[in-house]
Design a protein around this motif. Structure first.
Motif, PDB file in Angstrom:
ATOM      1  N   VAL A 138      -8.045   6.890  -6.219  1.00 47.48           N
ATOM      2  CA  VAL A 138      -9.094   5.682  -7.241  1.00 47.48           C
ATOM      3  C   VAL A 138      -9.479   4.520  -5.924  1.00 47.48           C
ATOM      4  CG1 VAL A 138      -7.518   5.634  -8.843  1.00 47.48           C
ATOM      5  CG2 VAL A 138      -6.142   4.741  -6.600  1.00 47.48           C
ATOM      6  N   ASP A 139     -10.547   3.817  -6.168  1.00 49.05           N
ATOM      7  CA  ASP A 139     -11.154   2.902  -5.726  1.00 49.05           C
ATOM      8  C   ASP A 139      -9.925   1.555  -5.330  1.00 49.05           C
ATOM      9  OD1 ASP A 139     -13.428   4.042  -5.963  1.00 49.05           O
ATOM     10  OD2 ASP A 139     -14.449   3.485  -7.999  1.00 49.05           O
ATOM     11  N   ASP A 140      -9.161   1.213  -5.588  1.00 52.79           N
ATOM     12  CA  ASP A 140      -8.742  -0.104  -5.131  1.00 52.79           C
ATOM     13  C   ASP A 140      -7.571   0.539  -6.565  1.00 52.79           C
ATOM     14  OD1 ASP A 140      -8.190  -1.341  -4.021  1.00 52.79           O
ATOM     15  OD2 ASP A 140      -9.218  -3.023  -4.942  1.00 52.79           O
ATOM     16  N   PHE A 141      -6.256  -0.287  -5.660  1.00 49.65           N
ATOM     17  CA  PHE A 141      -4.991  -0.492  -5.819  1.00 49.65           C
ATOM     18  C   PHE A 141      -4.653  -1.476  -5.512  1.00 49.65           C
ATOM     19  CE2 PHE A 141      -4.892   2.324  -2.584  1.00 49.65           C
ATOM     20  CZ  PHE A 141      -3.915   1.736  -2.191  1.00 49.65           C
ATOM     21  N   GLU A 142      -3.757  -1.872  -6.410  1.00 47.54           N
ATOM     22  CA  GLU A 142      -2.981  -3.579  -5.556  1.00 47.54           C
ATOM     23  C   GLU A 142      -1.869  -3.088  -5.541  1.00 47.54           C
ATOM     24  OE1 GLU A 142      -2.113  -6.083  -8.774  1.00 47.54           O
ATOM     25  OE2 GLU A 142      -1.033  -7.617  -6.943  1.00 47.54           O
ATOM     26  N   TYR A 143      -0.865  -2.055  -5.459  1.00 50.69           N
ATOM     27  CA  TYR A 143       0.614  -1.635  -5.068  1.00 50.69           C
ATOM     28  C   TYR A 143       0.055  -0.347  -4.503  1.00 50.69           C
ATOM     29  CZ  TYR A 143       2.345  -5.945  -6.140  1.00 50.69           C
ATOM     30  OH  TYR A 143       2.902  -8.015  -6.469  1.00 50.69           O
ATOM     31  N   LEU A 144       0.908   0.148  -3.764  1.00 49.87           N
ATOM     32  CA  LEU A 144       1.462   1.331  -3.532  1.00 49.87           C
ATOM     33  C   LEU A 144       2.443   1.636  -3.324  1.00 49.87           C
ATOM     34  CD1 LEU A 144       0.509   3.458  -0.060  1.00 49.87           C
ATOM     35  CD2 LEU A 144       2.575   3.382  -0.973  1.00 49.87           C
ATOM     36  N   LEU A 198       0.210   5.523   5.930  1.00 53.56           N
ATOM     37  CA  LEU A 198       0.176   3.947   5.247  1.00 53.56           C
ATOM     38  C   LEU A 198      -0.744   2.827   5.180  1.00 53.56           C
ATOM     39  CD1 LEU A 198       4.250   3.275   5.057  1.00 53.56           C
ATOM     40  CD2 LEU A 198       1.872   3.903   3.277  1.00 53.56           C
ATOM     41  N   ASN A 199      -0.918   3.192   6.955  1.00 55.32           N
ATOM     42  CA  ASN A 199      -1.904   2.431   7.595  1.00 55.32           C
ATOM     43  C   ASN A 199      -3.924   3.597   7.178  1.00 55.32           C
ATOM     44  OD1 ASN A 199      -0.623   0.447   8.856  1.00 55.32           O
ATOM     45  ND2 ASN A 199      -0.501   1.534  10.889  1.00 55.32           N
ATOM     46  N   GLU A 200      -3.226   4.205   7.330  1.00 55.47           N
ATOM     47  CA  GLU A 200      -4.918   4.608   6.910  1.00 55.47           C
ATOM     48  C   GLU A 200      -5.058   4.572   4.920  1.00 55.47           C
ATOM     49  OE1 GLU A 200      -5.926   9.101   6.168  1.00 55.47           O
ATOM     50  OE2 GLU A 200      -5.274   8.501   8.173  1.00 55.47           O
ATOM     51  N   ALA A 201      -3.882   4.317   4.182  1.00 52.78           N
ATOM     52  CA  ALA A 201      -4.846   4.157   3.106  1.00 52.78           C
ATOM     53  C   ALA A 201      -4.807   2.529   2.939  1.00 52.78           C
ATOM     54  CB  ALA A 201      -2.981   3.983   1.750  1.00 52.78           C
ATOM     55  N   PHE A 202      -4.475   1.590   4.158  1.00 50.53           N
ATOM     56  CA  PHE A 202      -4.510   0.059   3.427  1.00 50.53           C
ATOM     57  C   PHE A 202      -5.485   0.139   4.731  1.00 50.53           C
ATOM     58  CE2 PHE A 202       0.716  -0.327   2.404  1.00 50.53           C
ATOM     59  CZ  PHE A 202      -0.126   0.102   1.335  1.00 50.53           C
ATOM     60  N   GLU A 203      -6.290   0.549   5.227  1.00 51.16           N
ATOM     61  CA  GLU A 203      -7.083   0.583   5.817  1.00 51.16           C
ATOM     62  C   GLU A 203      -8.776  -0.408   5.890  1.00 51.16           C
ATOM     63  OE1 GLU A 203      -9.507   4.146   7.493  1.00 51.16           O
ATOM     64  OE2 GLU A 203     -10.218   3.105   9.029  1.00 51.16           O
ATOM     65  N   GLY A 204      -8.416  -1.534   6.550  1.00 49.69           N
ATOM     66  CA  GLY A 204      -9.049  -2.414   6.261  1.00 49.69           C
ATOM     67  C   GLY A 204      -8.670  -4.167   5.364  1.00 49.69           C
ATOM     68  N   ARG A 205      -7.713  -3.905   4.408  1.00 53.12           N
ATOM     69  CA  ARG A 205      -6.464  -5.022   3.776  1.00 53.12           C
ATOM     70  C   ARG A 205      -6.294  -5.435   5.743  1.00 53.12           C
ATOM     71  NH1 ARG A 205      -4.358  -2.891  -1.313  1.00 53.12           N
ATOM     72  NH2 ARG A 205      -5.747  -1.224  -1.328  1.00 53.12           N
ATOM     73  N   GLU A 206      -5.786  -6.964   4.914  1.00 51.36           N
ATOM     74  CA  GLU A 206      -5.296  -8.171   5.782  1.00 51.36           C
ATOM     75  C   GLU A 206      -3.674  -7.454   5.608  1.00 51.36           C
ATOM     76  OE1 GLU A 206      -5.377 -11.836   4.033  1.00 51.36           O
ATOM     77  OE2 GLU A 206      -7.652 -11.231   3.019  1.00 51.36           O
ATOM     78  N   LYS A 207      -2.729  -8.104   5.925  1.00 50.13           N
ATOM     79  CA  LYS A 207      -1.482  -7.589   5.990  1.00 50.13           C
ATOM     80  C   LYS A 207      -0.420  -7.876   4.100  1.00 50.13           C
ATOM     81  CE  LYS A 207       3.212  -8.263   7.045  1.00 50.13           C
ATOM     82  NZ  LYS A 207       4.882  -9.150   7.370  1.00 50.13           N
ATOM     83  N   LEU A 219       6.924  -0.258  15.295  1.00 46.15           N
ATOM     84  CA  LEU A 219       5.488   0.892  15.516  1.00 46.15           C
ATOM     85  C   LEU A 219       4.063   0.610  14.744  1.00 46.15           C
ATOM     86  CD1 LEU A 219       8.341   3.401  14.199  1.00 46.15           C
ATOM     87  CD2 LEU A 219       7.763   3.190  15.915  1.00 46.15           C
ATOM     88  N   GLY A 220       3.954  -0.709  14.768  1.00 50.49           N
ATOM     89  CA  GLY A 220       2.964  -0.838  14.184  1.00 50.49           C
ATOM     90  C   GLY A 220       2.689  -1.091  12.415  1.00 50.49           C
ATOM     91  N   GLY A 221       3.278  -0.761  12.097  1.00 50.99           N
ATOM     92  CA  GLY A 221       3.133  -0.927  10.627  1.00 50.99           C
ATOM     93  C   GLY A 221       3.576  -2.058   9.876  1.00 50.99           C
ATOM     94  N   GLU A 222       2.394  -2.693   9.285  1.00 52.98           N
ATOM     95  CA  GLU A 222       2.909  -3.970   8.857  1.00 52.98           C
ATOM     96  C   GLU A 222       2.379  -3.937   7.903  1.00 52.98           C
ATOM     97  OE1 GLU A 222       4.154  -6.080  10.132  1.00 52.98           O
ATOM     98  OE2 GLU A 222       4.827  -6.172  12.223  1.00 52.98           O
ATOM     99  N   PHE A 223       3.780  -4.196   6.586  1.00 49.29           N
ATOM    100  CA  PHE A 223       3.382  -3.892   5.100  1.00 49.29           C
ATOM    101  C   PHE A 223       4.005  -5.192   4.491  1.00 49.29           C
ATOM    102  CE2 PHE A 223       3.637  -0.391   7.051  1.00 49.29           C
ATOM    103  CZ  PHE A 223       2.196   0.256   7.297  1.00 49.29           C
ATOM    104  N   GLU A 224       3.745  -5.955   3.430  1.00 49.08           N
ATOM    105  CA  GLU A 224       4.748  -6.376   2.213  1.00 49.08           C
ATOM    106  C   GLU A 224       4.780  -5.835   1.420  1.00 49.08           C
ATOM    107  OE1 GLU A 224       4.693  -9.750   2.105  1.00 49.08           O
ATOM    108  OE2 GLU A 224       2.907  -9.829   3.960  1.00 49.08           O
ATOM    109  N   VAL A 225       6.269  -5.793   1.392  1.00 49.85           N
ATOM    110  CA  VAL A 225       7.200  -4.672   0.854  1.00 49.85           C
ATOM    111  C   VAL A 225       8.256  -5.085   0.078  1.00 49.85           C
ATOM    112  CG1 VAL A 225       8.112  -2.227   0.943  1.00 49.85           C
ATOM    113  CG2 VAL A 225       7.212  -2.927   2.480  1.00 49.85           C
ATOM    114  N   VAL A 226       8.222  -5.086  -1.304  1.00 43.73           N
ATOM    115  CA  VAL A 226       8.561  -5.438  -2.527  1.00 43.73           C
ATOM    116  C   VAL A 226       9.308  -4.691  -3.209  1.00 43.73           C
ATOM    117  CG1 VAL A 226       7.278  -7.338  -3.124  1.00 43.73           C
ATOM    118  CG2 VAL A 226       7.004  -5.676  -5.047  1.00 43.73           C
ATOM    119  N   HIS A 227      10.711  -4.880  -3.979  1.00 45.57           N
ATOM    120  CA  HIS A 227      11.282  -3.858  -4.434  1.00 45.57           C
ATOM    121  C   HIS A 227      11.162  -3.965  -6.247  1.00 45.57           C
ATOM    122  CE1 HIS A 227      15.540  -2.318  -6.452  1.00 45.57           C
ATOM    123  NE2 HIS A 227      15.015  -1.851  -5.275  1.00 45.57           N
TER     124      HIS A 227
END
Ligand code: SF4
Ligand code: SF4
Length: 732
Positions: free
Chosen positions: A468-474, A539-548, A571-579
């Motif tokens: 998909v071109d874009d997605f809000e949540y992984l 995950l960094n690849e999946a979110f490439e170019g996106r701010e945290k 380990l260098g993976g900064e994400f906004e994670v929600v349950h």
């Protein structure tokens, strides 16, 4: 100065000199022991936040007040100890002259008023604490006591000293009233005046009472100085630095919750690409391999037993008590210290560091202590029994409850790390899980190409990242969510609800592997790092170019939620994670999902440890349920911060529970006692454990264990087929 005053002054000066000398010696000894620990340079960062937190926690008693009455009583005793130390100082003037007092402030009425109030409240406080200790004494008939294993004489001794010092404060004032030397008015010091009314007009009474007060206070100082492991007394001083140096001072609660401490050697994070077990420390195999903060933790324990009272292992008859574990480590550290301070200790290859001459004059007991294995059975003379070490579910109840911020989970996992990585010693059942993680990337050993099987049969397309071109949540599905039959239903329910609400999401599909939580909690940091690095890269690849803020992940498993959100940053993976319950609560509150048919029959909610206690998500699942069910949630007695573990955390999911009562059965009994027909959960492991518990009790037909998402789905789409019933038998 009369002859009585000469005697009282000599007595006071003599005992004070001895007490101060012993106290200085004790402080030097404790400092030397604590300094034996490994460096922890990160504990000195952010001094402003640390100071604020220490002041809030001590002055506000924020953690103690979770236990209302005890907390309030302890606050008065603590304030009494600090403020009334001035009155002990004043006693040195009173032994010398019958009308003596503190210079300057000792004559202010406000001083008289404040010390009077605090004296009375301190008296009430200490009597309450004494009554509580007596009511909970270990040998009382019936029930388990939080004081079981605490050194009871020390608690009684400290409490009696406080009581006597407070009483003698009023006796001194009473003699001043009786001899007409008291300068404060009745309205400011009514209790002192009342005591004075019954005391004789004895001219030397003030000096004698003051001398007794000093002797009592100095006896306390002498006794605690001769007992440096007397945490019930020393915590008055050590609690301040222990809270100041807590792991994460900005966290709202238990700083040792959420992320685990990374493995360190010589104060630096261990890099597994270069680490060498002969040069670098892999976990903890000797007590001196804990950091100095660990040794400070052990020294600070007050033996209050709050941790023990909440521990699921202890409450179900396992040999683990977080309090007793801390006390064992403390006693061992102090008993071994003479050997270590003489230059003794083993290097990382196991060779003795000290020469024979260095150890020649050592006490035989210290040498015997040094020979004890840190982890070993009673026959082996071990300090911590392996059954103690492996009973922990890392639920965090101990850390949450500890009033002085001891970080039990970090210490337990540090000891596990050495056992797993160097000794390969751990419950054999867990070996299969670790092999599956290494070879298949999931604990069940399921083929990777079945990761997307849960999507089969859905009446909408579940997009993959990259398609998909874009997605809000992984949507992080997790291994349980992908392979475990009950959890797959939750995954489907969440996907259906996200689709219904019009949320754009995508999955990694076969690109996902285990988050690494079970490997890390069992102590296999190597496997954790391997899995986590791979996931961070993906995950960094999946979110490439996106701010945290736009690297949003929704996870259904609280263990993945915790690991991705709190640990991948290491380990260098900064994400906004929600349950998922947080996202669903948001979708309901913003009108994107509308519950139409309330689910009835009574619902209770079980807080998963890694969602609730470890990450403070208590409200969201309750909000979702509140919108989806008929009436209110029927809470279990142990809920929210004090929730009781299901028994699966800390990789216990993959170990057999051979000792004591099963934790999941204990929890299920509590849930069933509410009378609720539905036990809602927010974790696939809790779901498995509680379902097993319900089925084990033969109540599978009456009580259903089901994820919050499935409850909501039933309310939003009542026409949905009931294949979402998580406790229903399902085809593999
Ligand atoms: S983490 Fe939980 S199981 Fe482990 S010692 Fe603490 S309370 Fe007990
Ligand atoms: S709660 Fe903390 S201070 Fe109290 S016994 Fe447990 S570890 Fe010690």
């Amino acid at each position: 100065m009369g002859s009585v005053q000469i005697v009282t002054t000599i007595l006071a000066a003599g005992i004070t000199a001895v007490a101060v000398w012993l106290a200085v010696r004790a402080v030097m000894k404790m400092t030397a022991v604590i300094r034996l620990g490994q460096p922890a340079p990160e504990r000195f960062a952010d001094k402003g936040a640390r100071t604020r937190k220490m002041l809030v926690e001590t002055a506000g008693h924020t953690r103690m007040l979770k236990w209302g009455v005890v907390g309030a009583a302890h606050w008065f005793v603590m304030v009494g100890f600090i403020v009334l130390s001035l009155l002990v100082l004043e006693a040195y003037f009173e032994v010398a002259t019958t009308d003596g007092g503190l210079p300057i402030i000792g004559h202010w009425t406000i001083f008289g008023l404040v010390t009077e109030i605090i004296g009375v409240l301190g008296l009430v406080g200490i009597l309450v604490l004494m009554a509580i200790r007596l009511r909970n004494r270990p040998n009382r008939p019936g029930g388990r006591s939080r004081f079981t294993g605490s050194t009871m004489w020390q608690g009684y001794f400290v409490e009696w000293i406080v009581l006597l010092v407070l009483i003698f404060g009023f006796v001194i004032r009473g003699f001043k009233v009786a001899t007409d030397h008291f300068e404060f008015p009745f309205w400011a010091t009514p209790v002192s005046h009342a005591v004075g009314a019954v005391l004789p007009d004895w001219a030397d009474g003030v000096s004698v009472a003051a001398a007794i007060k000093i002797i009592i206070s100095m006896t306390w100082l002498i006794v605690i100085s001769l007992n440096v492991t007397m945490g019930v007394a020393w915590h008055r001083f050590l609690a301040f630095p222990n809270i100041f140096f807590k792991r994460e001072p900005t966290k709202p609660a238990g700083s040792g919750l959420g992320a685990l401490r990374p493995m360190t050697s010589q104060g630096k994070p261990l890099d597994f690409e270069e680490a060498d077990p002969e040069k670098d420390q892999f976990g903890v195999a000797q007590v001196e391999q804990f950091t100095w903060k660990g040794l400070l933790d052990f020294s600070t324990c007050t033996e209050c037993g709050r941790c023990q009272s909440q521990c699921p292992a202890w409450n179900t008859g396992k040999p683990l008590s977080p309090k007793l574990l801390v006390l064992s480590l403390r006693d061992h550290a102090y008993a071994k210290a003479p050997y270590l301070l003489a230059g003794g200790g083993k290097d990382l290859t196991g060779e003795e560091k000290a020469t024979a001459a260095q150890l020649a004059h050592l006490d035989v007991l210290a040498l015997a202590e040094a020979d004890k294995p840190l982890i070993g059975t009673a026959e082996e003379g071990g300090v911590i029994d392996p059954d103690v070490l492996w009973s922990c579910t890392t639920c965090g109840a101990c850390v949450e409850q500890c009033p002085v911020d001891i970080e039990h989970v970090d210490h337990i996992v540090d000891m596990r790390r050495y056992q797993v990585l160097i000794e390969s010693s751990f419950p054999s059942e867990a070996g299969v899980m670790l092999r599956n993680l290494e070879n298949k990337g999931n604990p069940w050993g399921a083929p990777q190409n079945t990761r997307e099987d849960w999507t089969k049969g859905l009446d909408f397309e579940v997009p993959r990242v990259g398609e998909v071109d874009d997605f809000e949540y992984l949507f992080w599905v997790g291994c349980a969510g992908a392979f475990e039959d009950r959890a797959k239903k939750t995954t489907r329910a969440v996907a259906t609800l996200l689709n219904e609400a019009g949320v754009s999401f995508a999955i990694l599909g076969e690109g996902e592997t285990c988050s690494g939580d079970p490997a890390r909690r069992i102590g296999n940091e190597f496997v954790f790092q391997m899995l986590a690095q791979q996931n961070v890269e993906t995950l960094n690849e999946a979110f490439e170019g996106r701010e945290k803020a736009k690297r949003k992940i929704v996870a259904t498993c609280p263990h993945c939620f915790n690991t991705l959100g709190n640990e991948y940053g290491q380990l260098g993976g900064e994400f906004e994670v929600v349950h998922h319950t947080q996202l669903l609560a948001h979708l309901v509150s913003t009108g994107k999902l509308t519950p139409v048919q309330p689910v009835d029959g009574g619902v209770t909610y079980h807080d998963p440890c890694y969602l609730g206690r470890h990450n403070r998500v208590f409200a969201a699942p309750r909000e979702v349920l509140g919108d989806a069910i008929e009436g209110e949630i029927t809470e279990m007695p142990r809920n929210s911060e004090r929730s009781f573990c299901c028994g699966a955390g800390g990789a216990r999911m993959w170990m057999e529970e051979k000792i004591g009562k099963r934790i999941n059965v204990d929890r299920v009994e509590e849930a069933m006692a509410t009378g609720a027909k539905t036990v809602a959960v927010g974790c696939p492991f809790c779901s498995t454990m509680l379902n097993d518990g319900v089925n084990g009790k033969g109540a599978g037909e009456q009580v259903e264990v089901i994820d919050v998402a499935s409850v909501l789905l039933r309310s939003v789409k009542p026409e949905q087929p009931r294949g979402d019933k998580e406790s229903a038998p399902v085809a593999g």
